[in-house]
Design a protein around this motif. Structure first.
Motif, mmCIF file in Angstrom:
data_model
loop_
_atom_site.group_PDB
_atom_site.id
_atom_site.type_symbol
_atom_site.label_atom_id
_atom_site.label_comp_id
_atom_site.label_asym_id
_atom_site.label_seq_id
_atom_site.Cartn_x
_atom_site.Cartn_y
_atom_site.Cartn_z
ATOM 1 N N SER A 134 -57.730 -80.561 -28.017
ATOM 2 C CA SER A 134 -57.403 -81.561 -27.002
ATOM 3 C C SER A 134 -56.173 -82.340 -27.425
ATOM 4 O O SER A 134 -55.973 -82.629 -28.592
ATOM 5 C CB SER A 134 -58.592 -82.511 -26.819
ATOM 6 N N THR B 167 -55.630 -85.390 -26.709
ATOM 7 C CA THR B 167 -56.005 -86.778 -26.975
ATOM 8 C C THR B 167 -57.174 -86.790 -27.929
ATOM 9 O O THR B 167 -58.277 -86.396 -27.573
ATOM 10 C CB THR B 167 -56.403 -87.504 -25.671
ATOM 11 N N THR C 42 -64.601 -86.700 -21.471
ATOM 12 C CA THR C 42 -64.980 -85.653 -20.522
ATOM 13 C C THR C 42 -65.721 -84.525 -21.216
ATOM 14 O O THR C 42 -66.716 -84.006 -20.703
ATOM 15 C CB THR C 42 -63.718 -85.111 -19.824
ATOM 16 N N THR C 43 -65.258 -84.156 -22.409
ATOM 17 C CA THR C 43 -65.921 -83.100 -23.180
ATOM 18 C C THR C 43 -67.333 -83.516 -23.586
ATOM 19 O O THR C 43 -68.283 -82.724 -23.501
ATOM 20 C CB THR C 43 -65.100 -82.767 -24.438
ATOM 21 N N ASN D 278 -60.963 -92.708 -19.971
ATOM 22 C CA ASN D 278 -60.116 -91.687 -19.341
ATOM 23 C C ASN D 278 -59.640 -90.619 -20.319
ATOM 24 O O ASN D 278 -58.892 -89.721 -19.939
ATOM 25 C CB ASN D 278 -58.908 -92.361 -18.682
ATOM 26 N N ASP E 125 -59.677 -87.348 -22.877
ATOM 27 C CA ASP E 125 -60.227 -85.999 -22.715
ATOM 28 C C ASP E 125 -61.531 -85.807 -23.480
ATOM 29 O O ASP E 125 -62.425 -85.090 -23.025
ATOM 30 C CB ASP E 125 -59.207 -84.957 -23.185
ATOM 31 N N TYR E 126 -61.650 -86.439 -24.644
ATOM 32 C CA TYR E 126 -62.848 -86.211 -25.450
ATOM 33 C C TYR E 126 -64.091 -86.800 -24.796
ATOM 34 O O TYR E 126 -65.211 -86.355 -25.045
ATOM 35 C CB TYR E 126 -62.673 -86.776 -26.862
#
Length: 348
Positions: free
Chosen positions: A4, A6, A248-249, A243, A245-246
């Motif tokens: 990722s 981020t 969301t993961t 917000n 990415d991690y």
């Protein structure tokens, strides 16, 4: 393998090969420490210089005030000026001042007729008690409300919390202190209106309760005007982390929202608040002047207020240097702690 773009500092796994390329671009930790210590030393020197020359231009003559109170003759006034060292050239007074400051000897107070260093030592812990209690409550309350408001941003809880925080943030400290004093001390008589203890202390454990009752209004004042800053900073940090990415993961893996918030979002959102905490601790101690003056709390703030009205130059210079040194040390600690918590700063 896809990484990722981020990566939060507390979750980051730094993959790097051994060799010259693996050393941080920012240089060694000792170099960073040396630069920060050097900056702090320069700031302290500038404070010491300002502490002498700025207060020399204050209106009012301390000798003239003492003479009015004691009805002194012209000869006695001249002797007093000589005794206080005010008859010497300005440059000589400055060198004497430097020698005293670097030996932690700030001279003798014009009003209290005792050593400024002993006065500061006597009243310092009263200020620490007041501001330390206020800081702990403000930090805990502000960070808790901030992370809850950020996680539920847009909700009624967020709007109410943010609105109250912004209002209290904009309220002048002295105005809020006077309002609480008049309402809860003067009208309702719920709490004492001033001082640290009652004229006739009850003795035993009741002494502790007596001090706590005197602390309620000044602590409430300081908490109200400080905690809002932690709320807004923590809220903004949480919203920013949500917000990433991690996050969301983590949600895609099926983690409950409570675990995502407590294990991932909050630890990373705390990083910007760390610097704010250290900076505000120093500022809170220095900002106690208004609160201690309104509530007659026997601390460094009240000493400073009385020194200004004098003017009691040795006492004013001593408290100014102490307050400024505390702020400089807290800012230094903020830089060092933040660098240890965030690996991105160590590699920048």
């Amino acid at each position: 393998m896809t990484l990722s773009t981020t990566v939060p500092p507390t979750e980051a796994v730094i993959l790097e090969e051994e060799g010259p390329e693996s050393s941080p671009r920012g240089g060694s930790g000792w170099g960073y420490l040396g630069s920060k210590l050097g900056g702090a030393a320069i700031s302290l020197v500038m404070v010491i210089l300002l502490g002498f020359f700025a207060f020399k231009i204050l209106p009012g003559d301390p000798v003239a005030r003492i003479a009015r109170e004691r009805q002194m003759s012209a000869e006695q006034i001249a002797q007093l000026r000589e005794q206080l060292g005010l008859d010497k050239p300005l440059l000589q007074q400055f060198w004497d001042y430097l020698g005293n400051v670097f030996t932690l000897n700030f001279g003798e107070s014009y009003v209290y007729k005792t050593s400024v260093s002993s006065l500061i030592g006597q009243y310092f812990w009263n200020t620490i008690l007041l501001t330390g209690t206020s800081a702990v409550i403000a930090i805990a309350l502000g960070l808790w409300l901030g992370q809850r408001a950020g996680w539920r941003h847009g909700s009624m809880f967020d709007r109410v919390t943010s609105g109250i925080s912004l209002v209290l943030w904009s309220v002048p400290t002295f105005w809020l202190a006077l309002l609480l004093l008049m309402v809860f001390g003067g009208t309702l008589h719920w709490f004492p209106t001033g001082g640290m203890t009652s004229p006739d202390p009850p003795g035993g454990f009741a002494d502790v309760l007596d001090v706590l009752s005197h602390m309620v209004l000044p602590v409430l004042t300081m908490v109200a005007v400080v905690y809002a800053q932690y709320v807004m900073v923590m809220r903004a940090s949480v919203i920013e982390e949500m917000n990433a990415d991690y996050i969301t993961t983590a949600r895609a893996k099926g983690l409950r929202d409570d675990l995502v918030r407590t294990r991932h979002v909050v630890p990373n959102a705390l990083l910007p608040a760390v610097t704010l905490v250290f900076m505000h601790i120093g500022g809170l101690i220095a900002g106690a002047v208004t609160v201690e003056a309104v509530f007659s709390w026997p601390g460094l703030g009240k000493l400073t207020f009385e020194a200004i009205s004098g003017p009691d130059l040795p006492l004013l210079q001593g408290t100014f240097v102490v307050f400024s040194a505390i702020i400089i040390v807290m800012n230094l600690l903020a830089d060092l702690v933040y660098r240890q918590l965030d690996p991105r700063v160590r590699r920048s």
